[in-house]
Design a protein around this motif. Sequence first.
Motif, PDB file in Angstrom:
ATOM      1  N   GLU A 154       0.682  -1.177   0.249  1.00  0.00           N
ATOM      2  CA  GLU A 154      -0.248  -0.311   0.165  1.00  0.00           C
ATOM      3  C   GLU A 154       1.030   1.055   0.059  1.00  0.00           C
ATOM      4  O   GLU A 154       0.438   2.277  -0.292  1.00  0.00           O
ATOM      5  CB  GLU A 154      -0.989  -0.029   1.267  1.00  0.00           C
ATOM      6  N   ASN A 155       2.094   1.324   0.456  1.00  0.00           N
ATOM      7  CA  ASN A 155       3.161   2.183   0.068  1.00  0.00           C
ATOM      8  C   ASN A 155       4.071   2.479  -1.113  1.00  0.00           C
ATOM      9  O   ASN A 155       4.512   3.374  -1.198  1.00  0.00           O
ATOM     10  CB  ASN A 155       4.270   2.324   1.595  1.00  0.00           C
ATOM     11  N   ASN A 156       3.107   1.438  -1.988  1.00  0.00           N
ATOM     12  CA  ASN A 156       3.555   1.743  -3.398  1.00  0.00           C
ATOM     13  C   ASN A 156       5.477   1.087  -2.963  1.00  0.00           C
ATOM     14  O   ASN A 156       6.448   1.714  -4.299  1.00  0.00           O
ATOM     15  CB  ASN A 156       4.227   2.754  -3.816  1.00  0.00           C
ATOM     16  N   GLU A 157       6.018   0.384  -1.790  1.00  0.00           N
ATOM     17  CA  GLU A 157       7.261  -0.652  -1.664  1.00  0.00           C
ATOM     18  C   GLU A 157       7.032  -1.685  -2.431  1.00  0.00           C
ATOM     19  O   GLU A 157       6.462  -2.494  -2.495  1.00  0.00           O
ATOM     20  CB  GLU A 157       7.229   0.083  -0.719  1.00  0.00           C
ATOM     21  N   ASN A 158       8.359  -2.040  -2.728  1.00  0.00           N
ATOM     22  CA  ASN A 158       8.110  -3.628  -3.836  1.00  0.00           C
ATOM     23  C   ASN A 158       8.009  -4.636  -2.629  1.00  0.00           C
ATOM     24  O   ASN A 158       8.259  -4.721  -1.211  1.00  0.00           O
ATOM     25  CB  ASN A 158       9.446  -3.579  -3.997  1.00  0.00           C
ATOM     26  N   MET A 159       6.994  -5.182  -2.388  1.00  0.00           N
ATOM     27  CA  MET A 159       7.183  -6.461  -1.605  1.00  0.00           C
ATOM     28  C   MET A 159       8.034  -7.712  -1.618  1.00  0.00           C
ATOM     29  O   MET A 159       9.014  -8.124  -2.954  1.00  0.00           O
ATOM     30  CB  MET A 159       5.303  -7.339  -1.951  1.00  0.00           C
TER      31      MET A 159
END
Length: 274
Positions: A166-171
Amino acid sequence: MPGSSSRLPKETEVDSFERILASLAAKPKYLPEWPDGQRAIPNEVLRSALFNCRNRNQKRIFLKDIEIAVIGDGQIMYRGEELRQDDELVWLHLIHLAKKVALGECVEFTPYSFVKALGWPIKGQSYERLRTCLSRMQATAIRIHSKRLGCFISVSLILKFKSRDENNENMSRWQVWVGEEMRLLFDDDFLTRVNWETRKSLPDGITSKLFGYWASHRQPYPVKVETLVKLCGSEMAQKNFKIELKKALGELVRIEFLDSWEIVEDLVAVKRRY
């Protein structure tokens, strides 16, 4: 365009939809099994230009309800960004992972493990390439018809795909969902199982495309060069395509997939080794 504007009678559409639902309910929620050293794909896909082999330097185009060339029985209508052989490679491995869970459930993997399985270089560019392929296949709408299906089956190659939070960070672990409708295409009697090491060792293009096409035939029948041009989705002039075709045939002999080949009056005949 053939088939693009025709519609089934309303009663037939309802009947077909009900038969699809009944067929889905009757089938297992899992894909068929195949060994880890193989990958499987429906014959209708291998015998079509759905995953074409146009030059990678050519910009991909968006296709809107376009009829895709098919050799033999069947019809495919497609909406979405153009798909190529690298997309097919990604889909082959994704489906291999998906067979280990019930269809409709989440398939999880690390981008590192996926890229490594594809044989791509382990670097950021490969991860982005993988992300792009998966995103492209999520935004697809495909209608497939053949005699064995008995009606049109509408699917998306990927139901959902998530690689960022949701923070647009890579999972660290990416997630993909494959719809239950895919079970209708993956009937054991209409699948082609290909050697994974061989498939991923081939360059994306005519060679990999024809490897899949002839793998779907135990005893390939002669086919016209112009038909193979359509199968590959190539925009080359036939004489130029023929030059590249001969190179691809030579490579398929070198890897011992084909035993021999010949082109007589623009009719291509091959003999499989295995």
